[in-house]
Design a protein around this motif. Structure first.
Motif, PDB file in Angstrom:
ATOM      1  N   GLU A   1     -14.033   5.580 -68.794  1.00 41.68           N
ATOM      2  CA  GLU A   1     -15.253   5.633 -67.426  1.00 41.68           C
ATOM      3  C   GLU A   1     -16.187   5.344 -68.054  1.00 41.68           C
ATOM      4  O   GLU A   1     -16.793   6.756 -68.218  1.00 41.68           O
ATOM      5  CB  GLU A   1     -14.397   5.978 -66.555  1.00 41.68           C
ATOM      6  CG  GLU A   1     -14.490   6.395 -65.094  1.00 41.68           C
ATOM      7  CD  GLU A   1     -14.150   7.710 -63.843  1.00 41.68           C
ATOM      8  OE1 GLU A   1     -14.050   8.712 -64.932  1.00 41.68           O
ATOM      9  OE2 GLU A   1     -14.484   7.540 -62.806  1.00 41.68           O
TER      10      GLU A   1
ATOM     11  N   ALA B   1     -15.450  16.078 -68.482  1.00 47.54           N
ATOM     12  CA  ALA B   1     -14.031  15.715 -69.306  1.00 47.54           C
ATOM     13  C   ALA B   1     -13.872  14.719 -68.448  1.00 47.54           C
ATOM     14  O   ALA B   1     -14.078  13.919 -67.701  1.00 47.54           O
ATOM     15  CB  ALA B   1     -13.527  17.117 -68.991  1.00 47.54           C
TER      16      ALA B   1
ATOM     17  N   GLU C   1      -9.653  12.315 -67.679  1.00 50.04           N
ATOM     18  CA  GLU C   1      -8.453  11.859 -67.010  1.00 50.04           C
ATOM     19  C   GLU C   1      -8.113  11.467 -67.617  1.00 50.04           C
ATOM     20  O   GLU C   1      -6.578  10.995 -67.297  1.00 50.04           O
ATOM     21  CB  GLU C   1      -8.496  12.290 -65.616  1.00 50.04           C
ATOM     22  CG  GLU C   1      -9.045  11.160 -65.129  1.00 50.04           C
ATOM     23  CD  GLU C   1     -10.869  11.121 -64.416  1.00 50.04           C
ATOM     24  OE1 GLU C   1     -11.234  11.906 -65.112  1.00 50.04           O
ATOM     25  OE2 GLU C   1     -10.548   9.825 -63.659  1.00 50.04           O
TER      26      GLU C   1
ATOM     27  N   GLU D   1      -9.527  18.005 -64.512  1.00 48.16           N
ATOM     28  CA  GLU D   1      -8.831  17.011 -65.289  1.00 48.16           C
ATOM     29  C   GLU D   1      -7.096  16.512 -64.568  1.00 48.16           C
ATOM     30  O   GLU D   1      -7.079  15.759 -64.389  1.00 48.16           O
ATOM     31  CB  GLU D   1      -8.995  16.828 -66.218  1.00 48.16           C
ATOM     32  CG  GLU D   1     -10.724  17.019 -66.353  1.00 48.16           C
ATOM     33  CD  GLU D   1     -11.535  15.610 -65.642  1.00 48.16           C
ATOM     34  OE1 GLU D   1     -11.127  15.065 -65.659  1.00 48.16           O
ATOM     35  OE2 GLU D   1     -12.885  16.472 -65.447  1.00 48.16           O
TER      36      GLU D   1
ATOM     37  N   GLU E   1     -12.894  11.092 -56.553  1.00 49.11           N
ATOM     38  CA  GLU E   1     -13.125  12.446 -57.318  1.00 49.11           C
ATOM     39  C   GLU E   1     -13.731  13.246 -56.484  1.00 49.11           C
ATOM     40  O   GLU E   1     -13.695  14.741 -56.549  1.00 49.11           O
ATOM     41  CB  GLU E   1     -15.075  12.340 -57.315  1.00 49.11           C
ATOM     42  CG  GLU E   1     -14.999  11.123 -58.814  1.00 49.11           C
ATOM     43  CD  GLU E   1     -13.969  11.626 -60.259  1.00 49.11           C
ATOM     44  OE1 GLU E   1     -13.616  12.673 -59.956  1.00 49.11           O
ATOM     45  OE2 GLU E   1     -13.408  10.952 -61.555  1.00 49.11           O
TER      46      GLU E   1
ATOM     47  N   ASN F   1     -22.729   4.259 -63.953  1.00 50.72           N
ATOM     48  CA  ASN F   1     -22.461   5.724 -64.633  1.00 50.72           C
ATOM     49  C   ASN F   1     -23.774   6.319 -63.761  1.00 50.72           C
ATOM     50  O   ASN F   1     -23.564   7.443 -63.282  1.00 50.72           O
ATOM     51  CB  ASN F   1     -22.969   5.683 -65.538  1.00 50.72           C
ATOM     52  CG  ASN F   1     -21.755   5.425 -66.538  1.00 50.72           C
ATOM     53  OD1 ASN F   1     -20.762   5.182 -66.045  1.00 50.72           O
ATOM     54  ND2 ASN F   1     -21.987   4.114 -67.184  1.00 50.72           N
TER      55      ASN F   1
ATOM     56  N   TYR G   1     -19.184  13.209 -55.887  1.00 55.07           N
ATOM     57  CA  TYR G   1     -17.689  14.515 -56.323  1.00 55.07           C
ATOM     58  C   TYR G   1     -18.206  15.421 -55.361  1.00 55.07           C
ATOM     59  O   TYR G   1     -17.514  16.496 -54.746  1.00 55.07           O
ATOM     60  CB  TYR G   1     -18.991  15.028 -57.396  1.00 55.07           C
ATOM     61  CG  TYR G   1     -18.008  14.332 -58.820  1.00 55.07           C
ATOM     62  CD1 TYR G   1     -18.275  12.892 -58.352  1.00 55.07           C
ATOM     63  CD2 TYR G   1     -17.716  14.939 -59.405  1.00 55.07           C
ATOM     64  CE1 TYR G   1     -18.055  12.862 -60.039  1.00 55.07           C
ATOM     65  CE2 TYR G   1     -16.596  14.147 -60.306  1.00 55.07           C
ATOM     66  CZ  TYR G   1     -17.241  13.153 -61.175  1.00 55.07           C
ATOM     67  OH  TYR G   1     -16.766  12.607 -61.719  1.00 55.07           O
TER      68      TYR G   1
HETATM   69  N1  B3K Z   1     -14.119  11.046 -64.062  1.00 55.60           N
HETATM   70  C1  B3K Z   1     -14.823  11.528 -65.279  1.00 55.60           C
HETATM   71  C2  B3K Z   1     -15.837  10.701 -65.192  1.00 55.60           C
HETATM   72  C3  B3K Z   1     -16.273  10.243 -65.697  1.00 55.60           C
HETATM   73  C4  B3K Z   1     -17.821   9.918 -65.766  1.00 55.60           C
HETATM   74  C5  B3K Z   1     -17.961   8.601 -66.705  1.00 55.60           C
HETATM   75  N2  B3K Z   1     -19.771   8.058 -66.252  1.00 55.60           N
HETATM   76  C6  B3K Z   1     -14.951  12.955 -64.931  1.00 55.60           C
HETATM   77  C7  B3K Z   1     -14.251  13.715 -63.888  1.00 55.60           C
HETATM   78  O1  B3K Z   1     -14.965  13.460 -63.073  1.00 55.60           O
HETATM   79  O2  B3K Z   1     -13.372  14.027 -64.701  1.00 55.60           O
END
Ligand code: B3K
Ligand code: ZN
Length: 881
Positions: A128, A269, A271, A305, A327, A380, A388
């Motif tokens: 990701e 981390a 997922e 996660e 997220e 990214n 978030y």
């Molecule tokens: N989904 C990943 C984050 C990925 C970041 C990519 N640059 C972790 C999370 O939010 O659970």
């Protein structure tokens, strides 16, 4: 390095791909510098797409070895391959065909830590958002869902452990000391959830029986010798699995669930389906090496996660503009989990502090963007506090508006309706409209419009008519590329508090919809009239921080004092005290700026003493209440013309006033809180340690003597107390013999454990004052420090740039220079980490003119560097715009 193409991606340009990839077979022949990947992709032309339409697959720094269609090698003229793309010019006219692609990779050289790379001799992956295209050519976008089978082959000595997503299949030995394992994931998934791990690691195993009675094998893999440090993570995992069944009716769906801890990781981390990869910082913990904050983070991130298995994996995102769909929602779920496992009020206060510290400056600065952005250059850079944390607040508001029951019904419908989908925010909102019959179109602006709304509130009381009136006005400040804002639907939880501290009942209300203690603001101005209110109440607004807004409320200090003592909502009590602190600190700052002496109201220090000693309040709450707003928080509230040295002095003086007033009370309380029994990481024990350590800081300030902190450091039996005492020494008594000795003792004791040494880096990087620039520069030469490891960079330079206002913003610009040099050096290896680090200057415009000029020069110098990555250019240019 792939440099910037300047391409902008827009939400309105979304269109489905011409082809689908229903099945993906991958075979990896692993070798550190020359790994061979064979991808066998079953390609299906979408209905309505012209026969022979070109097939365009994404790549990134790839080296193609061969390509075949339905087993036949392609003529050179039939395709075009670059590191970034593979175009099959005229694929077969049939509906389905198989494309086989061989690529070769050099995992050992992959310092971007995206795609397949090596971390301490372990092969691992991060896909990701767009890392899968660094492994093979693919339709690397989240709406392409494929069923994967993966065969991993490696040298058995080097990699006895071979893991991938899904359930384990066949495995066997091969000649020349090699072996293989096959993994099958029955659930169609997007490529960003692909994962593979191969290496020599220790295992901690357990089992979990799901609500419907299925057995799941759980495994956590860590460096050999560190197995005992994974026990807490395992416990958190099992609690998460149970909680998701109870709170959301979500059961785990595979036969195994594996977690691997690696030491080189770009974020917290990931997922990946059935195979979560973790930064080891968020797995490894015991009392000797981890603080209570580490334990709480591990619990939250393990849960986060795991919860993605449903919110993110079973239902994924149609495109990256919808990132908050997984997220924001998953953060909301992990917040609720932690609130249930710990203390709800304490958790909420901590969340709001984080939101204000990270999301508010983003929303109020040049990098502001909606929770669902409409455009990006580098995705990214959009894994942000807005996506978030504000994304989570938006979900919380949906629950506030609908109530817990309808919210749950909506979530149930979401899972039922969209399981297996790549969904959108519109899909998400629709389920709540459908279960409630409510119109959420105005509410949807929370996803579409950037900026932190402000509410300004005045009140009046008429004793003759027994009427109490609130005048509430909303405004949303302009943000980049959104100058005109629309009016939002803001749910404000409130109470009118009578002189006995109880919420008073009113007879009726007009001027806004008010239900279940929530005022629904929808217009610019509301005059909300409560009748049957005989005496003037104190207004407790935005209880529980029901909406992520700023609030300017006309309330005398007496009102805040009253609410800080008596409000029935613990969050609002904390907020009232925090408002008193902030107001005092702002006026302290202005006095300092004006060259005047600092003095603070005695009542404030007395109030703090009373709260500290109030045994009806849990220690964790008291610890938060006693913590002054950080320097960056104060600067944010002041807004412009910031001199960080004056902010620091204003804050320091308030701490001294509180400490001197309450020294005796604090000392006896600290004595009572000293831990005598066994260590336990539970929330209540952690709360007692937190309060004890806040008091230690105040008492050290009051005495001006490092002796107490030195004693606590030497006597500490766990990392929480040890790190707290070391922080007091390093931040309050820099250069004292006690501090020098304690820093050396810590280093000596933990020199072979980089994760623990990160704390030592952090504590020194955050030590206020002009000397810290040189300290950080010197520590960058420490043998444990490495520009290639994200944890080291973040601990030392990241902490310096975000948690050391006086050092980073040193008036002569030396902090910025060190920062810029580091950003550019990191960028050569890892653009993603460099870009994240570079956001530390996003609030540069709020500085006083001299520093502002130096910060701008620094940003301009970075921007002028040749061959800048798309990641860093995007951040720096938006920051300057
Ligand atoms: N989904 C990943 C984050 C990925 C970041 C990519 N640059 C972790 C999370 O939010 O659970
Ligand atoms: Zn997440």
């Amino acid at each position: 390095m792939r440099s910037d193409t300047g391409q902008v991606f827009r939400l309105e340009d979304y269109r489905p791909s011409d082809y689908l990839i229903p099945r993906t077979h991958l075979a990896f022949r692993l070798s550190p510098e020359n790994t061979l990947v064979t991808a066998e992709l079953t390609i299906e032309r979408r209905d309505g797409v012209a026969r022979n339409a070109p097939l365009v697959l994404d790549g990134d720094e790839l080296m193609l070895k061969s390509v075949r269609i339905d087993g036949k090698a392609l003529d050179n003229s039939a395709y075009k391959a670059t590191p970034d793309q593979l175009i099959i010019k005229k694929p077969p006219a049939g509906k389905k065909f198989v494309v086989s692609i061989e690529t070769s990779l050099n995992p050992a050289k992959n310092e971007k830590l995206m795609g397949l790379y090596r971390s301490s001799n372990v092969y691992c992956t991060q896909c990701e958002a767009e890392g899968f295209r660094r492994i093979t050519y693919f339709l690397d976008r989240p709406d392409i869902l494929s069923v994967y089978t993966v065969r991993v082959e490696a040298d058995r000595g080097e990699a006895p452990l071979l893991l991938a997503n899904g359930n384990p299949g066949e495995k066997g030995t091969l000649p020349d000391g090699r072996h293989y394992a096959v993994w099958e994931d029955p659930f169609p998934k997007p490529s960003y959830l692909f994962a593979l791990v191969a290496g020599d690691l220790g295992r901690v195993g357990d089992t979990f029986v799901t609500a419907s009675g299925r057995n799941v094998e759980l495994g956590i893999y860590v460096e050999h010798g560190k197995e005992a440090r994974a026990a807490y993570a395992m416990d958190a995992l099992k609690r998460s699995m149970r909680w998701d069944e109870e709170a959301f009716g979500r059961e785990y769906d595979l036969d195994v669930f594996n977690i691997v801890a690696v030491s080189d990781f770009n974020m917290g981390a990931m997922e990946n389906k059935g195979l979560n990869l973790f930064n080891d910082k968020y797995v490894l913990a015991d009392e000797e090496t981890a603080t209570d904050a580490d334990f709480a983070n591990i619990e939250a991130i393990i849960a986060h996660e795991y919860f993605h298995n449903w919110t993110g994996n079973r239902i994924t995102c149609r495109d990256w503009f919808q990132l908050c769909l997984k997220e924001g929602l998953t953060v909301f779920r992990d917040h609720e989990f932690s609130a249930d496992q710990r203390s709800r009020a304490v958790k909420r206060i901590a969340e709001v502090r984080t939101l204000r510290a990270h999301q508010f400056p983003e929303d109020q600065g040049p990098l502001a963007h909606p929770v669902r952005p409409r455009r990006y250059r580098e995705i990214n850079n959009f894994y942000t506090a807005t996506v978030y944390e504000k994304g989570s607040e938006v979900v919380r508001m949906i629950r506030t508006i609908l109530g817990a029951e309808l919210f749950r019904a909506g979530m149930d419908l979401y899972f039922e309706r969209h399981d297996g989908d790549a969904a959108t925010i519109e899909d998400f909102l629709k389920v709540f409209e459908d279960v409630s019959g409510r119109d959420l179109s105005q509410f949807a602006l929370w996803y579409h419009q950037a900026g932190t709304p402000n509410l300004s509130v005045t009140s009046s009381h008429n004793p003759t008519t027994a009427e109490f009136t609130l005048e509430i006005e909303q405004s949303v400040p302009p943000t980049p590329s959104e100058s005109r804002k629309r009016l939002m639907h803001i749910p404000v939880v409130f109470g009118l508090v009578g002189s006995d501290g109880e919420d008073i009942a009113y007879e009726s209300v007009e001027g806004a919809t008010v239900d279940n203690g929530v005022i629904h603001l929808r217009k610019r101005r509301h005059t909300v009239r409560f009748s049957g209110v005989k005496a003037r109440p104190a207004v407790s607004l935005n209880r529980g921080f029901s909406a992520p807004v700023t609030l300017a409320i006309e309330q005398k200090p007496e009102g805040h004092h009253f609410l800080a003592r008596y409000d029935s909502d613990l969050f609002s009590r904390w907020q009232s005290l925090n408002t008193l602190f902030t107001d005092a600190l702002i006026s302290g700052f202005r006095k300092r700026r004006g060259g005047k002496a600092l003095d603070y109201p005695a009542e404030l220090a007395a109030l703090v003493g009373d709260i500290a000693a109030d045994d009806d309040l849990e220690p964790a709450y008291r610890a938060l209440a006693l913590t002054l707003p950080g320097e960056a928080d104060i600067a944010r509230e002041i807004g412009t013309n910031i001199d960080p040295d004056c902010v620091f002095e204003a804050r320091d003086a308030l701490a001294l006033s509180i400490a001197k007033t309450n020294a005796d009370r604090f000392a006896s309380l600290l004595g009572r809180l000293r831990n005598k029994g066994e260590f336990s990481p539970d929330a209540a024990s952690a709360g007692r340690r937190a309060l004890k350590n806040v008091l230690l800081d105040y008492l050290s300030v009051a005495s001006g003597d490092p002796a107490l902190a030195e004693r606590e450091f030497i006597d500490a039996t766990n990392m929480t107390d040890r790190a707290a005492a070391l922080t007091v020494l390093a931040h309050r008594f820099a250069g004292s013999p006690q501090t020098v000795a304690a820093l050396a003792a810590f280093e000596q004791r933990f020199h072979s454990d980089a994760l623990v040494l990160d704390k030592w880096f952090q504590i020194q990087a955050a030590a206020p004052g002009p000397a810290s620039v040189d300290t950080v520069a010197a520590l960058m030469k420490h043998p444990t420090f490495s520009l290639a490891n994200p944890n080291r960079v973040r601990s030392l330079v990241g902490t310096f740039a975000t948690a050391n206002q006086t050092g980073f913003h040193r008036a002569d610009g030396a902090g910025y220079k060190l920062f810029a040099d580091t950003v550019l050096a990191v960028e050569k290896r890892n653009p993603q980490v460099a870009a994240r680090l570079a956001t530390a200057l996003r609030s540069w415009r709020s500085l006083e003119p001299t520093r502002q000029g130096k910060a701008r020069q620094t940003l301009l110098a970075i921007a002028a560097t040749e061959g800048l990555s798309a990641d860093l250019r995007d951040i720096v240019e938006r920051t300057l715009a």
